[in-house]
Design a protein around this motif. Structure first.
Motif, PDB file in Angstrom:
ATOM      1  N   ALA A   1      43.039   1.163  47.648  1.00  0.00           N
ATOM      2  CA  ALA A   1      42.931   2.229  48.651  1.00  0.00           C
ATOM      3  C   ALA A   1      44.303   2.822  48.964  1.00  0.00           C
ATOM      4  O   ALA A   1      44.432   4.040  49.161  1.00  0.00           O
ATOM      5  CB  ALA A   1      42.286   1.693  49.916  1.00  0.00           C
ATOM      6  N   ALA A   2      45.329   1.999  48.984  1.00  0.00           N
ATOM      7  CA  ALA A   2      46.684   2.494  49.238  1.00  0.00           C
ATOM      8  C   ALA A   2      47.124   3.454  48.131  1.00  0.00           C
ATOM      9  O   ALA A   2      47.758   4.484  48.400  1.00  0.00           O
ATOM     10  CB  ALA A   2      47.655   1.321  49.352  1.00  0.00           C
ATOM     11  N   LYS A   3      46.788   3.140  46.894  1.00  0.00           N
ATOM     12  CA  LYS A   3      47.122   4.037  45.783  1.00  0.00           C
ATOM     13  C   LYS A   3      46.376   5.363  45.902  1.00  0.00           C
ATOM     14  O   LYS A   3      46.861   6.394  45.435  1.00  0.00           O
ATOM     15  CB  LYS A   3      46.790   3.363  44.451  1.00  0.00           C
ATOM     16  CG  LYS A   3      47.696   2.199  44.097  1.00  0.00           C
ATOM     17  CD  LYS A   3      47.298   1.581  42.775  1.00  0.00           C
ATOM     18  CE  LYS A   3      48.222   0.421  42.410  1.00  0.00           C
ATOM     19  NZ  LYS A   3      47.828  -0.216  41.124  1.00  0.00           N
ATOM     20  N   GLY A   4      45.199   5.316  46.536  1.00  0.00           N
ATOM     21  CA  GLY A   4      44.423   6.533  46.733  1.00  0.00           C
ATOM     22  C   GLY A   4      44.853   7.324  47.953  1.00  0.00           C
ATOM     23  O   GLY A   4      44.266   8.373  48.244  1.00  0.00           O
ATOM     24  N   GLY A   5      45.853   6.840  48.668  1.00  0.00           N
ATOM     25  CA  GLY A   5      46.383   7.575  49.800  1.00  0.00           C
ATOM     26  C   GLY A   5      45.669   7.333  51.108  1.00  0.00           C
ATOM     27  O   GLY A   5      45.714   8.172  52.006  1.00  0.00           O
ATOM     28  N   GLY A   6      45.020   6.189  51.246  1.00  0.00           N
ATOM     29  CA  GLY A   6      44.305   5.899  52.485  1.00  0.00           C
ATOM     30  C   GLY A   6      44.456   4.457  52.904  1.00  0.00           C
ATOM     31  O   GLY A   6      45.112   3.653  52.235  1.00  0.00           O
ATOM     32  N   ARG A   7      43.836   4.148  54.029  1.00  0.00           N
ATOM     33  CA  ARG A   7      43.857   2.780  54.515  1.00  0.00           C
ATOM     34  C   ARG A   7      42.812   1.943  53.778  1.00  0.00           C
ATOM     35  O   ARG A   7      41.872   2.473  53.204  1.00  0.00           O
ATOM     36  CB  ARG A   7      43.572   2.748  56.010  1.00  0.00           C
ATOM     37  CG  ARG A   7      44.629   3.442  56.861  1.00  0.00           C
ATOM     38  CD  ARG A   7      44.246   3.376  58.324  1.00  0.00           C
ATOM     39  NE  ARG A   7      45.253   4.011  59.175  1.00  0.00           N
ATOM     40  CZ  ARG A   7      45.138   4.117  60.493  1.00  0.00           C
ATOM     41  NH1 ARG A   7      44.069   3.625  61.104  1.00  0.00           N
ATOM     42  NH2 ARG A   7      46.100   4.705  61.189  1.00  0.00           N
ATOM     43  N   ALA A   8      42.995   0.638  53.849  1.00  0.00           N
ATOM     44  CA  ALA A   8      42.029  -0.264  53.240  1.00  0.00           C
ATOM     45  C   ALA A   8      40.665  -0.072  53.887  1.00  0.00           C
ATOM     46  O   ALA A   8      40.571   0.056  55.114  1.00  0.00           O
ATOM     47  CB  ALA A   8      42.479  -1.710  53.404  1.00  0.00           C
ATOM     48  N   PRO A   9      39.599  -0.007  53.095  1.00  0.00           N
ATOM     49  CA  PRO A   9      38.261   0.152  53.676  1.00  0.00           C
ATOM     50  C   PRO A   9      37.893  -1.052  54.533  1.00  0.00           C
ATOM     51  O   PRO A   9      38.360  -2.171  54.299  1.00  0.00           O
ATOM     52  CB  PRO A   9      37.351   0.265  52.455  1.00  0.00           C
ATOM     53  CG  PRO A   9      38.106  -0.366  51.336  1.00  0.00           C
ATOM     54  CD  PRO A   9      39.554  -0.118  51.636  1.00  0.00           C
ATOM     55  N   ARG A  10      37.075  -0.800  55.532  1.00  0.00           N
ATOM     56  CA  ARG A  10      36.645  -1.873  56.429  1.00  0.00           C
ATOM     57  C   ARG A  10      35.696  -2.804  55.688  1.00  0.00           C
ATOM     58  O   ARG A  10      34.652  -2.389  55.200  1.00  0.00           O
ATOM     59  CB  ARG A  10      35.950  -1.274  57.652  1.00  0.00           C
ATOM     60  CG  ARG A  10      35.429  -2.312  58.645  1.00  0.00           C
ATOM     61  CD  ARG A  10      34.775  -1.635  59.835  1.00  0.00           C
ATOM     62  NE  ARG A  10      33.765  -0.681  59.407  1.00  0.00           N
ATOM     63  CZ  ARG A  10      32.517  -1.022  59.045  1.00  0.00           C
ATOM     64  NH1 ARG A  10      32.155  -2.304  59.049  1.00  0.00           N
ATOM     65  NH2 ARG A  10      31.654  -0.093  58.689  1.00  0.00           N
ATOM     66  N   LEU A  11      36.068  -4.058  55.593  1.00  0.00           N
ATOM     67  CA  LEU A  11      35.233  -5.038  54.911  1.00  0.00           C
ATOM     68  C   LEU A  11      34.096  -5.476  55.827  1.00  0.00           C
ATOM     69  O   LEU A  11      34.266  -5.589  57.046  1.00  0.00           O
ATOM     70  CB  LEU A  11      36.057  -6.252  54.496  1.00  0.00           C
ATOM     71  CG  LEU A  11      37.183  -6.022  53.489  1.00  0.00           C
ATOM     72  CD1 LEU A  11      37.841  -7.341  53.139  1.00  0.00           C
ATOM     73  CD2 LEU A  11      36.665  -5.324  52.243  1.00  0.00           C
TER      74      LEU A  11
END
Length: 370
Positions: A42-52
């Motif tokens: 998610a960081a590589k995609g420019g966002g925060r980690a998705p909520r698990l």
């Protein structure tokens, strides 16, 4: 059980859809490893980690499922219906009650208008009954009207109902007895967790399962732009037979079916017409002893693999992101226009989706989220 737990937790986590689920398992081998890698992707995609998904909520869901007498069926399991695996967005997990063996028979979907005419309901019921006597499994969505009639005609031996809500939710309420009978004598399938009330957004997902389970879909009365026509379109996109029952041009409920016939759907007037169309039943479609590894990583360059040597730099990510817009576009078109490899495009799209910056659509199309 640990792997089932991790797979379910991955499926129930934010920004994880059917396509990204399969890509993650293909790349990392296990759901546990995929869960571990989500923040980095998610960081590589420019966002925060998705909520698990919370571990305790998964435990409660699995306990609730077992108490209901239901079981899980995961994509890649030996009993997972082969025809459904051919969908690009096959559900990663299904919850079921009843007889999975029904999906080893030739399978036909019957769907149509909720406010159907009495004549159309009788036709659907009789058609389903005739198909049942020929050992054809009849799939529908337990809605009012044509769906209900199709289930009533086949409930004794060959009814499969795919519902939009949780396995324990009866909708519409008047079909509670019918739903319970199908769970006992036929097969009841749900993609949503137990306790989920059906919402409008759930029905297109249900429709893709109905179409995906079936060699062909029969439409009996449908207004233009109805949910039944969505099911017909999904069946056509999956390469399945689309059949329609003609009706009076004076009845608005017949315009959808008549339009399908005009566009090339097969006209159906009896069970014999259906049987003639599907008589070349492929044993592979029945899932009979098929050696199948859905997460095989050899031979297809678009499949992600952990050993992938090609590095993806920020320039490639920026290039692909610029090509995206609010208008859905096919992944193949992005590969052509970007000049990147299929594997790199799929990887970047996965990163963007996990970052919440990508929406997926039917027909392997993607766009920026609305």
């Amino acid at each position: 059980m640990n792997e089932d737990f991790d797979r379910l937790r991955l499926i129930r986590s934010a920004n994880i859809g059917p396509v990204s689920y399969v890509q993650l398992i293909r790349r990392y081998g296990t759901a546990a490893k995929a869960l571990e890698m989500l923040p980095e992707l998610a960081a590589k995609g420019g966002g925060r980690a998705p909520r698990l998904s919370d571990r305790s909520s998964i435990e409660r869901e699995m306990e609730r499922t077992l108490k209901l007498g239901a079981q899980y069926l995961f994509l890649g399991d030996p009993d997972y219906p082969y025809l459904l695996t051919e969908l690009g967005n096959a559900p990663p997990a299904l919850i079921y009650r009843g007889k999975l063996a029904l999906l080893s028979h030739p399978t036909v979907a019957i769907v149509g208008a909720r406010n159907a005419s009495a004549a159309a309901c009788r036709f659907a019921r009789d058609l389903a009954n005739s198909l049942m006597t020929e050992h054809v499994t009849v799939v529908s969505g337990l809605a009012r009207g044509i769906d209900t009639a199709a289930h009533q005609g086949s409930v004794n031996k060959s009814a499969v109902a795919v519902i939009a809500g949780g396995i324990d939710i009866c909708y519409p309420p008047e079909n509670e007895k019918l739903q319970n009978q199908i769970a006992q004598d036929g097969l009841l399938l749900a993609e949503q967790p137990p306790g989920t009330e059906p919402k409008a957004r759930h029905f297109p997902y249900r429709n893709r399962i109905i179409a995906g389970l079936s060699q062909g879909t029969i439409i009996v009365e449908a207004a233009p732009r109805s949910g039944s026509l969505i099911t017909a379109r999904l069946a056509a996109e999956a390469g399945r037979h689309v059949m329609a029952v003609p009706g009076s041009p004076l009845d608005p409920r017949s315009r959808g079916c008549n339009g399908l016939i005009r566009e090339g759907a097969t006209l159906i007037q009896s069970a014999d017409d259906v049987l003639e169309l599907i008589h070349h039943f492929d044993e592979r479609a029945a899932g009979a002893n098929i050696p199948l590894d859905l997460f095989e990583t050899q031979g297809d360059p678009s499949k992600l693999r952990e050993t992938q040597s090609e590095e993806i730099d920020d320039t490639a990510r920026q290039l692909l992101t610029r090509l995206l817009s609010m208008t859905p576009v096919s992944v193949d078109e992005l590969v052509r226009q970007s000049g990147l490899s299929a594997a790199s495009v799929q990887m970047i799209l996965l990163e963007l989706e996990l970052a919440g910056r990508l929406a997926r659509h039917s027909g392997a199309r993607v766009s920026l989220p609305s």
